[in-house]
Design a protein around this motif. Structure first.
Motif, PDB file in Angstrom:
ATOM      1  N   ASP A 142       0.834  -1.199   0.000  1.00 28.47           N
ATOM      2  CA  ASP A 142       0.000   0.000   0.000  1.00 28.47           C
ATOM      3  C   ASP A 142       0.873   1.256   0.000  1.00 28.47           C
ATOM      4  O   ASP A 142       2.070   1.207   0.319  1.00 28.47           O
ATOM      5  N   ASP A 143       0.254   2.385  -0.327  1.00 28.56           N
ATOM      6  CA  ASP A 143       1.021   3.629  -0.408  1.00 28.56           C
ATOM      7  C   ASP A 143       1.367   4.199   0.961  1.00 28.56           C
ATOM      8  O   ASP A 143       2.079   5.206   1.060  1.00 28.56           O
ATOM      9  N   ASP A 144       0.888   3.574   2.047  1.00 28.00           N
ATOM     10  CA  ASP A 144       1.282   3.999   3.390  1.00 28.00           C
ATOM     11  C   ASP A 144       2.475   3.208   3.915  1.00 28.00           C
ATOM     12  O   ASP A 144       2.851   3.347   5.084  1.00 28.00           O
ATOM     13  N   SER A 147       2.414  -3.688   3.982  1.00 27.20           N
ATOM     14  CA  SER A 147       2.256  -4.761   3.008  1.00 27.20           C
ATOM     15  C   SER A 147       1.234  -5.761   3.526  1.00 27.20           C
ATOM     16  O   SER A 147       1.158  -6.032   4.738  1.00 27.20           O
ATOM     17  N   TRP A 148       0.487  -6.319   2.584  1.00 31.51           N
ATOM     18  CA  TRP A 148      -0.599  -7.227   2.935  1.00 31.51           C
ATOM     19  C   TRP A 148      -0.507  -8.493   2.088  1.00 31.51           C
ATOM     20  O   TRP A 148      -0.239  -8.436   0.886  1.00 31.51           O
ATOM     21  N   GLU A 170      -1.904  -8.603   7.360  1.00 30.55           N
ATOM     22  CA  GLU A 170      -0.739  -7.748   7.206  1.00 30.55           C
ATOM     23  C   GLU A 170       0.549  -8.553   7.339  1.00 30.55           C
ATOM     24  O   GLU A 170       0.674  -9.441   8.188  1.00 30.55           O
ATOM     25  N   LYS A 201      -4.346  -0.074  -6.148  1.00 28.35           N
ATOM     26  CA  LYS A 201      -4.981   1.141  -5.650  1.00 28.35           C
ATOM     27  C   LYS A 201      -4.944   2.190  -6.751  1.00 28.35           C
ATOM     28  O   LYS A 201      -3.888   2.470  -7.336  1.00 28.35           O
ATOM     29  N   TYR A 206      -9.662   0.692  -3.911  1.00 32.07           N
ATOM     30  CA  TYR A 206      -8.934  -0.569  -3.910  1.00 32.07           C
ATOM     31  C   TYR A 206      -9.614  -1.479  -4.937  1.00 32.07           C
ATOM     32  O   TYR A 206     -10.803  -1.802  -4.801  1.00 32.07           O
ATOM     33  N   LEU A 229      -9.474  -1.204   2.215  1.00 31.88           N
ATOM     34  CA  LEU A 229      -8.859  -2.483   1.869  1.00 31.88           C
ATOM     35  C   LEU A 229      -9.741  -3.662   2.265  1.00 31.88           C
ATOM     36  O   LEU A 229      -9.809  -4.667   1.555  1.00 31.88           O
TER      37      LEU A 229
END
Length: 533
Positions: A142-144, A147-148, A170, A201, A206, A229
């Motif tokens: 993700d852009d934050d 990772s997932w 996560e 994204k 999402y 998400l």
């Protein structure tokens, strides 16, 4: 630019694609074939070159004992913080979905792992076990910075749908483990068999891409989107984004299991698996292959094919004439196996072959039967077309009937044609074909033997769609001796199968040596020549 589909011909399923700068990298599944995972590179999406098979050490993967069409499934390739990341499933048990003809417990073992490397062709890390709750893992960065891990959830309980939805959890990359609770984020659509997740994204949404409908003729690429998400996810209003379901005249069949990549010019491309059935038997002898085509994002924020028809295409751009046929001859003069070849299951190749024991030759050490799930000496490559020939020069001196070596057209332990040299009761050397076929409850036949004199012998196979023929000749002879039988090439396909068994690979053509006496009698191969006709 002209792109001809499939871009990766022959057994190359479950594509996962990533772009890093101007470079595209595409990973495909290898199942029980070793080394694990194929990664190809391209700069233009049209021409691809194999650059890595990252799972090549015993500390990374050991496929001995994995059933046919198990092993490495659906590798997902991504890039974050200067490193490449690969997650994949090692399937140890497939199981059967029915008991006594009724739905029963379906126990399966799916182990999901994560490896990484700072170079695509570098030394990849030893694996980290993430979970075993289902197959088709994928990483979303993700852009934050978080990772997932996503994967489908396997539900073995009687009366359940088996495919229990897509779960997310996560991944703490620094700690090398999953954290928090797994959550089901998408139950799928009415097509069912929801698997192969990838998450993206875009414009505050999402976008979840999944494969549905099963990996046969109902296969489809399906998308859904959500503001968060964890959802809830709204399925695409048009239904599948791409499918050949109920479209028998589509140029590519079995289309599904896709992944998206954005080009530097902002265009979006969908890569997906497909199959090309033989015109007469309707069987996919080459297995599941990889295709690609451009897509468009419409004003409503949904992805569609350029024509809006959700159909696969076989050509992008204006192409004239047929694809140039491949003609490749591999002389075994190097220290490593030529890139086209793989072997089965074992992470210890020195136990089954050598390129140094007799310089200029590939030596196979006679091991278990070529139908073994453990250690068999079988080195082979993918055929890429419906019409091809292959030949090899074999130097082999078997001493008893339990020893055999030769040229093999192989799908799995339940379907292959093996032209081999062995000896009869009087010590005479013979050439004959062992065919193991998926008919009734399984059939094994041996062709009438042909006497072969001493010295090296050239073996040849010619395949023309459904028909397969073998020939032999002594090294100093000009004419081929054709075996009188014509064999069924189309039985080496996903569609021809014994009940309840997985069939997700494709035909290979190569060299094999077995020694059921356990003496390891070697066979030497001077070259392997593959040519399309």
């Amino acid at each position: 630019m002209i792109i001809r589909n499939p871009i990766l011909r022959g057994f190359n399923p479950d594509p996962s694609i990533v772009r890093v700068g101007a470079d595209y990298y595409l990973a495909t599944s290898t199942f029980e074939w070793f080394p694990g995972v194929q990664i190809h590179h391209s700069r233009d999406l049209a021409d691809w070159r194999l650059v890595a098979r990252p799972l090549h050490r015993a500390t990374q993967i050991d496929l001995r004992g994995d059933p046919d069409s198990c092993g490495v499934w659906a590798a997902d390739l991504s890039h974050a913080d200067g490193r490449f990341h690969l997650v994949y499933t090692d399937v140890k048990r497939y199981g059967r979905t029915t008991v006594g003809g009724a739905a029963g417990v379906s126990l399966r073992d799916f182990h999901n792992y994560w490896v990484s490397s700072d170079r695509i062709d570098g030394d990849w890390s030893d694996p980290v076990h993430l979970n075993s709750s289902g197959f088709d893992p994928a990483l979303f960065h993700d852009d934050d910075g978080r990772s997932w891990l996503l994967n489908m959830l396997w539900d073995h309980r009687p009366g359940r749908g088996r495919f229990g939805g897509i779960v997310a959890q996560e991944l703490d990359r620094a700690a090398g483990r999953l954290i928090g609770e797994r959550r089901v984020i998408f139950d799928g659509t009415e097509l069912g068999f929801t698997e192969g997740p990838h998450l993206y994204k875009r414009d505050g949404w999402y976008h979840l891409l999944v494969a549905e409908g099963g990996t046969e003729r109902n296969h489809a690429v399906v998308m859904a989107r959500a503001r968060t998400l964890f959802g809830p996810y709204e399925p695409h209003p048009d239904g599948p984004v791409l499918t050949a379901k109920d479209r028998p005249h589509a140029p590519l069949q079995r289309t599904g299991h896709g992944d998206l990549v954005d080009a530097p010019d902002g265009t979006t491309w969908l890569t997906y698996l497909c199959g090309r059935p033989l015109p007469a038997s309707d069987r996919c002898v080459l297995g599941r292959e990889t295709a690609i085509q451009p897509m468009r994002w419409d004003e409503d924020g949904w992805l569609r094919t350029l024509n809006g028809d959700a159909l696969p295409v076989d050509t992008i751009g204006t192409a004239t004439g047929a694809r140039a046929p491949v003609c490749e001859r591999d002389d075994f003069t190097g220290a490593v196996l030529p890139h086209a070849f793989q072997w089965l299951r074992t992470p210890y190749p020195e136990q089954i072959f050598s390129l140094t024991a007799r310089p200029g030759w590939l030596r196979l050490h006679g091991r278990e039967t070529i139908g073994s799930h453990f250690t068999q000496a079988l080195v082979a490559r993918r055929p890429l077309a419906f019409r091809y020939a292959a030949e090899t020069l074999l130097d082999y001196a078997p001493t008893n009937f339990q020893q055999a070596a030769g040229l093999v057209c192989y799908y799995n332990a339940t379907k292959f044609h093996f032209l081999h040299l062995t000896v009869g009761d009087a010590g005479e050397r013979l050439a004959q074909v062992l065919s193991v076929l998926p008919l009734d409850e399984g059939v094994s036949t041996v062709s009438a033997p042909v006497a072969v004199g001493a010295g090296p012998v050239t073996l040849r196979v010619e395949v023309d769609h459904e028909r397969l023929r073998f020939a032999v000749r002594a090294e100093d002879e000009a004419e081929w001796t054709w075996l009188p039988e014509t064999f069924a090439a189309d039985l080496l396909s996903d569609e021809a199968t014994l009940p309840g068994l997985p069939n997700f690979t494709g035909t290979f053509i190569g060299m094999a040596c077995q020694d059921m006496a356990g003496t390891g009698q070697p066979a030497d191969f001077r070259y392997f020549h593959y040519l399309e006709e």
